[in-house]
Design a protein around this motif. Structure first.
Motif, PDB file in Angstrom:
ATOM      1  N   ASN A  88       6.592  13.995  -9.968  1.00 45.88           N
ATOM      2  CA  ASN A  88       5.822  13.079 -10.817  1.00 45.88           C
ATOM      3  C   ASN A  88       6.085  11.613 -10.491  1.00 45.88           C
ATOM      4  N   ASP A  89       7.232  11.316  -9.862  1.00 43.72           N
ATOM      5  CA  ASP A  89       7.568   9.939  -9.512  1.00 43.72           C
ATOM      6  C   ASP A  89       7.149   9.561  -8.093  1.00 43.72           C
ATOM      7  N   GLU A  90       6.523  10.493  -7.402  1.00 42.95           N
ATOM      8  CA  GLU A  90       6.060  10.194  -6.036  1.00 42.95           C
ATOM      9  C   GLU A  90       5.019   9.091  -6.095  1.00 42.95           C
ATOM     10  N   ILE A  91       5.085   8.160  -5.119  1.00 44.83           N
ATOM     11  CA  ILE A  91       4.162   7.018  -5.156  1.00 44.83           C
ATOM     12  C   ILE A  91       3.045   7.167  -4.125  1.00 44.83           C
ATOM     13  N   PHE A  92       1.907   6.564  -4.470  1.00 42.69           N
ATOM     14  CA  PHE A  92       0.720   6.598  -3.623  1.00 42.69           C
ATOM     15  C   PHE A  92       0.116   5.189  -3.586  1.00 42.69           C
ATOM     16  N   TYR A  93      -0.315   4.766  -2.404  1.00 45.12           N
ATOM     17  CA  TYR A  93      -0.931   3.437  -2.252  1.00 45.12           C
ATOM     18  C   TYR A  93      -2.414   3.542  -2.581  1.00 45.12           C
ATOM     19  N   VAL A  94      -2.711   3.551  -3.859  1.00 50.37           N
ATOM     20  CA  VAL A  94      -4.071   3.857  -4.301  1.00 50.37           C
ATOM     21  C   VAL A  94      -4.729   2.729  -5.090  1.00 50.37           C
ATOM     22  N   ARG A  95      -4.166   1.533  -5.047  1.00 46.62           N
ATOM     23  CA  ARG A  95      -4.790   0.397  -5.720  1.00 46.62           C
ATOM     24  C   ARG A  95      -5.438  -0.517  -4.692  1.00 46.62           C
ATOM     25  N   ALA A  96      -6.488  -1.204  -5.095  1.00 47.35           N
ATOM     26  CA  ALA A  96      -7.268  -2.030  -4.165  1.00 47.35           C
ATOM     27  C   ALA A  96      -6.452  -3.150  -3.540  1.00 47.35           C
ATOM     28  N   ASP A  97      -5.391  -3.588  -4.211  1.00 45.03           N
ATOM     29  CA  ASP A  97      -4.554  -4.659  -3.664  1.00 45.03           C
ATOM     30  C   ASP A  97      -3.404  -4.117  -2.817  1.00 45.03           C
ATOM     31  N   GLY A  98      -3.371  -2.802  -2.604  1.00 45.71           N
ATOM     32  CA  GLY A  98      -2.330  -2.203  -1.782  1.00 45.71           C
ATOM     33  C   GLY A  98      -1.094  -1.792  -2.560  1.00 45.71           C
ATOM     34  N   SER A  99      -1.089  -1.993  -3.864  1.00 42.92           N
ATOM     35  CA  SER A  99       0.059  -1.583  -4.675  1.00 42.92           C
ATOM     36  C   SER A  99      -0.045  -0.088  -4.991  1.00 42.92           C
ATOM     37  N   THR A 100       0.989   0.434  -5.632  1.00 42.00           N
ATOM     38  CA  THR A 100       1.107   1.877  -5.785  1.00 42.00           C
ATOM     39  C   THR A 100       0.924   2.351  -7.223  1.00 42.00           C
ATOM     40  N   MET A 101       0.698   3.655  -7.330  1.00 46.75           N
ATOM     41  CA  MET A 101       0.736   4.368  -8.606  1.00 46.75           C
ATOM     42  C   MET A 101       1.555   5.629  -8.371  1.00 46.75           C
ATOM     43  N   THR A 102       2.244   6.079  -9.405  1.00 43.33           N
ATOM     44  CA  THR A 102       2.962   7.342  -9.298  1.00 43.33           C
ATOM     45  C   THR A 102       2.000   8.499  -9.561  1.00 43.33           C
ATOM     46  N   LYS A 103       2.468   9.684  -9.251  1.00 42.83           N
ATOM     47  CA  LYS A 103       1.655  10.867  -9.540  1.00 42.83           C
ATOM     48  C   LYS A 103       1.330  10.932 -11.029  1.00 42.83           C
ATOM     49  N   SER A 104       2.317  10.678 -11.871  1.00 41.73           N
ATOM     50  CA  SER A 104       2.093  10.734 -13.324  1.00 41.73           C
ATOM     51  C   SER A 104       1.032   9.732 -13.758  1.00 41.73           C
ATOM     52  N   GLN A 105       1.051   8.543 -13.164  1.00 44.08           N
ATOM     53  CA  GLN A 105       0.073   7.517 -13.516  1.00 44.08           C
ATOM     54  C   GLN A 105      -1.334   7.925 -13.077  1.00 44.08           C
TER      55      GLN A 105
END
Length: 310
Positions: free
Chosen positions: A147-164
């Motif tokens: 759940n804490d794994e991060i993904f670069y899925v925001r338009a500015d290149g920042s991340t979200m976790t799986k839970s988010q």
């Protein structure tokens, strides 16, 4: 254990869902009539690969079978894309990872280009919405991803976790696809972990083409609004190899060769004329010999010699 507990998010299963969201392709009848859409799975995976290798070359005719085989095996989670796509090449993945982390706009623009060309987006079919929801469902089902794994899925290149991601009420499509694509290639890496998922997604059909049947996104109960960010066309230093276009010198040479042949035919009808295409000539006229740096032909004046009784 539910049937989806063995589901894995990897390169092949990601591509199954993406491929299902393609624009309409031509029918068999249209194929027979020579109409092609340019939206085949090998073409789609090649375009998707440009997000990873911006200067990946176009396949030669002799490589088309390899391209098709590599695409089939990648989608079926049997390989990492073979020697053509090089999704298993550590140097390739390292370079891709660095671009995503440090120069996000470049791969994001490449993903945007891919989507514009191949995916059925912003239409009444809602394929883009179903694609996003299907990928979220697959991510949720993959118990190997924490759940804490991060993904670069925001338009500015920042991340979200799986839970988010799983609790998000809104996701931007281009960076979401890029972030998951980056994750499956650089973190999961082993595409073979999705073999059982692929078999459930695309069950055997007695030797016929296997078709995605699960409808993860269509059956999703999640309330996720999808958005699109404004992205310029790909802006990088890589240029796509082009067909050879003769340069100015080559065009001039071709013109001169053709022009010389016609001039030779014309000059051949003139008595006493010798044609030589060498750029240096000796011009002999009568009894006085002169050397010229350049002339177009050699003329020997026999009349002058006869006047002197020679």
């Amino acid at each position: 254990m539910t049937k989806s507990d063995f589901y894995r998010l990897c390169g092949g299963t990601f591509f199954v869902l993406v491929s299902n969201a393609r624009k309409p392709i031509q029918s068999k009848a249209e194929c027979y009539n020579g109409i092609t859409s340019g939206l085949t799975e090998p073409e789609a995976l090649l375009a998707l690969a440009k997000t990873v290798i911006p200067d990946i070359p176009k396949p030669m005719n002799s490589e088309m079978k390899t391209l098709k085989d590599n695409t089939r095996d990648f989608k079926a989670c049997l390989s990492n894309g073979g020697g053509f796509f090089r999704f298993g090449d550590q140097a390739v993945l390292k370079s891709f990872d660095v671009r995503v982390r440090q120069d996000y706009k470049q791969p994001l623009a490449a993903m945007n280009d891919f989507m514009d060309e191949f995916l059925d987006i912003k239409t009444s079919t809602k394929k883009d919405e179903y694609l996003v929801k299907g990928l979220v469902e697959l991510l949720d089902a993959d118990k190997e991803i924490g759940n804490d794994e991060i993904f670069y899925v925001r338009a500015d290149g920042s991340t979200m976790t799986k839970s988010q991601i799983l609790t998000a009420s809104e996701l931007c499509v281009q960076p979401f696809l890029l972030g998951l694509w980056h994750y499956v290639l650089t973190v999961v890496r082993d595409n073979k972990v999705g073999k059982d998922t692929y078999k459930d997604f695309c069950p055997p059909r007695g030797g016929a083409e296997r078709i995605y049947t699960k409808q993860l996104g269509e059956n999703s109960k999640r309330e996720i609004a999808i958005t699109y960010c404004d992205i310029d066309k790909t802006d990088n230093d890589f240029t796509e190899p082009k067909e050879h276009i003769p340069g100015e010198n080559e065009e001039n040479r071709a013109y001169k060769e053709n022009d010389t042949s016609s001039a030779n035919e014309e000059a051949a009808s003139v008595p006493g004329t010798v044609i030589n295409n060498n750029p240096f000539f000796l011009n002999i006229s009568g009894g006085n010999n002169s050397i010229y740096n350049h002339v177009d032909k050699v003329e020997i004046n026999h009349e002058a010699r006869r006047d002197k009784g020679e």
